[in-house]
Enzyme design. Structure first.
Site, PDB file in Angstrom:
ATOM      1  N   GLY A 245     -11.263  -3.620  10.157  1.00  0.00           N
ATOM      2  CA  GLY A 245     -10.947  -4.951   9.659  1.00  0.00           C
ATOM      3  C   GLY A 245     -11.250  -6.074  10.641  1.00  0.00           C
ATOM      4  CB  SER A 246      -9.627  -9.392  10.896  1.00  0.00           C
ATOM      5  OG  SER A 246      -9.765  -9.666   9.516  1.00  0.00           O
ATOM      6  CB  THR A 247      -9.835  -5.498  15.252  1.00  0.00           C
ATOM      7  OG1 THR A 247     -10.571  -4.468  14.566  1.00  0.00           O
ATOM      8  CG2 THR A 247      -8.352  -5.366  14.912  1.00  0.00           C
ATOM      9  CG  PHE A 248     -15.383  -4.795  14.012  1.00  0.00           C
ATOM     10  CD1 PHE A 248     -14.392  -3.938  14.454  1.00  0.00           C
ATOM     11  CD2 PHE A 248     -16.671  -4.291  13.871  1.00  0.00           C
ATOM     12  CE1 PHE A 248     -14.668  -2.621  14.748  1.00  0.00           C
ATOM     13  CE2 PHE A 248     -16.960  -2.965  14.170  1.00  0.00           C
ATOM     14  CZ  PHE A 248     -15.958  -2.123  14.610  1.00  0.00           C
TER      15      PHE A 248
END
Length: 595
Positions: free
Chosen positions: A313-316
């Site tokens: 998810g948005s950790t990227f």
């Protein structure tokens, strides 16, 4: 009947008779002479035998004297018993944590075997063994003892109490063999790191111990090397920190009703893994059997931190922004169009909330805008994005010293299209492990040099190649800090320790038929602390969490993974030697003076 042999000489007898003498005297004289000759020969034989015997005694005593002298002049050593046949190497080196505390060692125990031909009362032996070992079947034992078998194993390992109980049976056909078993004194602690061991080649008087998973299997040759049996294998794991992380993660997994959980705590500068946890776990002293059907991730043997490949998810998002900053395509203040939905063919990209028409690059990270991140990724292009993620190690196995690590290769799209570029920028379309994510975050925040994760302390660690500039790294750290102070990870603040990080909530893909579940997610919080000069990276992932304590179920990472990670940091930061930052007191306007 043979004719009688005369004892007297005939000539002398005739002469004696002619002279009128008694011939019996001649016979007695002749007999006396013969007896004397026989005594002389017997004495010579006895003397010869005594001489030979004396010589043999002299040689024996001389040999014993020489051996005693040799032993007396040699260094003292413990005697060892040697079994017939090929020797079995049973020695195995210890495994310790970074501070020298034992994680795996050896324990001398015994095995139990039977030789039925030597048994006196097989029926009683079978009954008593079934009483001592409830898992054994009395009828089956009796069938073995009364059959044609001459040898059979009953128990490969028994405790001293069990050995005494079997000894008390008094059955000569029940025998014991020495064993050196592998012992994990901390039970389930660091189970997925250590892996476990089992008996390999076995004999009556010895058995080799071989690794079956984890560090035990990856370093099996090194641990079994007789020349290094006294040299422990030292890991980067900290036993105390590992225990704290496991305890907090287990509590958070229960509180958030998660199916599973994983955590990786890594030194941001060296890549040393200080703690690696996967739940549910197991006891390597009694390692369960692998699943023969179903999803491997349902087994407690599955290492979620290393083998689990998830869309994170948005950790990227920080990767796309850091690359764009490093290439000079944007600055932290550059405004990005966040009007949605963003359409590409028949697909559309939406944000979790409506963030308005425009956001700065910093706020794209703070507010976690999919649309804003996708537009930045479009400026990068597929070729440059893929090369950057490769430089971060997000497309290849990590190289961690676990036997399971080489098989954990991230899942990348076969056709890295523009749509893939956009979705990968916010963590969909590429699956990697929490360990991959931790190493990539360490590279981003440590000044921009590549980090290779490691579990073994083996000399100095070489600095990796540069991936981004120190200036870009500093900007990324500030953005991650703002995510905690005013963004989606507000529950991640820990008093005294500046925490930075990024949340990620990814819909979980279905095992069959494609598509995603609407009510199952992978929630991740990738955190760094202290944010101004990161020493450690903590990646914490929950599988299918749902917080039910509020008015409605909440599954996003900000409500599930973040508070659990904050509690982990609060517990382990002091154990890692990090002193809390004391905020200065607000001036009161009163000045202290001395007389």
């Amino acid at each position: 009947m043979s004719p009688r042999v005369p004892l007297r000489p005939l000539a002398r007898i005739l002469e004696a008779r002619a002279k009128g003498e008694n011939p019996d005297l001649i016979e007695r004289e002749n007999k006396h002479r013969r007896h004397e000759d026989m005594r002389d020969r017997a004495r010579l034989r006895a003397e010869s035998r005594l001489v030979v015997l004396a010589g043999l005694f002299a040689l024996a005593f001389g040999a014993v004297g020489v051996k005693m002298g040799t032993i007396a002049s040699s260094d003292p050593s413990e005697p060892r018993a040697h079994a017939a046949g090929a020797a079995i190497a049973a020695a195995r080196a210890d495994i310790t944590d970074r501070n020298g505390r034992i994680l795996a060692t050896n324990l001398v125990t015994h095995s139990l075997y039977a030789q039925p031909p030597q048994m006196v009362d097989p029926a009683r032996a079978a009954a008593e063994l079934a009483r001592i070992f409830p898992d054994l079947d009395e009828e089956r034992l009796l069938g073995w003892f009364t059959g044609t078998r001459k040898f059979l194993w009953i128990k490969k390992r028994i405790s001293p109490e069990q050995k005494q109980a079997v000894f008390d049976i008094g059955e000569p056909g029940l025998l014991f063999g020495p064993r050196e078993m592998r012992l994990y004194p901390n039970g389930t602690l660091a189970a997925h790191v250590l892996g476990g061991a089992r008996f390999g080649q076995e004999g009556v008087n010895a058995a080799e111990v071989i690794g079956v998973a984890g560090i035990e299997k990856a370093f099996d040759d090194r641990l079994r090397d007789p020349a290094r049996a006294g040299e422990p294998l030292q890991l980067t794991i900290d036993l105390t920190v590992q225990a704290a992380v496991e305890r907090v993660l287990a509590g958070g997994m229960t509180m958030m009703n998660a199916k599973g959980a994983a955590a990786v705590l890594m030194d941001a500068r060296t890549g040393e893994v200080v703690s690696l946890v996967s739940l549910p776990d197991f006891d390597p002293n009694d390692r369960p059997s692998p699943l023969v059907e179903g999803n491997p991730s349902d087994s407690p043997l599955f290492n979620r931190a290393v083998q689990g490949l998830y869309e994170l998810g948005s950790t990227f998002k920080i990767f796309a922004v850091a690359q764009a900053l490093d290439l000079g395509l944007v600055s932290p203040e550059t405004m990005i169009d966040t009007r949605g939905p963003l359409r590409w063919g028949k697909y559309s990209i939406n944000d979790f909330h409506d963030y308005g028409a425009r956001l700065s690059v910093t706020d794209v990270i703070v507010e976690s805008s999919n649309i804003g991140t996708a537009r930045i990724a479009m400026q990068l292009g597929a070729v440059r994005q893929r090369a950057f993620l490769e430089a971060l190690g997000l497309t290849t196995p990590t190289g961690l010293e676990l036997v399971e690590a080489p098989g954990a290769k991230p899942l990348v799209p076969a056709n890295w299209s523009e749509l893939s570029t956009m979705t990968i920028s916010y963590g969909h379309g590429l699956s990697a492990s929490p360990l991959h994510l931790a190493a990539a975050y360490a590279t981003i925040v440590n000044g921009g040099t590549r980090v290779m994760p490691t579990l073994v302390r083996d000399g100095p660690i070489q600095r990796g190649p540069r991936v981004i500039s120190p200036e870009t790294s500093a900007i990324a750290r500030d953005m991650l800090r703002q995510v905690v102070t005013r963004g989606t990870a507000s529950f991640g603040e820990v008093p005294g320790y500046e925490v930075g990080g990024k949340t990620g909530t990814a819909d979980k893909p279905k095992e069959r038929g494609g598509g995603y579940y609407e009510d199952k997610v992978i929630a991740t919080f990738a955190s760094v602390f202290p944010a101004d000069d990161p020493r450690y990276v903590l990646v914490l992932t929950l599988d299918e969490p749902v917080m039910t304590s509020g008015r409605e179920p909440r599954r996003t990472a900000g409500w599930t993974a973040v508070p659990v990670a904050a509690e982990v940091i609060r517990r382990v930061a002091p154990l890692l030697g990090l002193k809390p930052q004391i905020e200065p007191l607000t001036p009161t306007g009163v000045t202290l003076t001395s007389n």
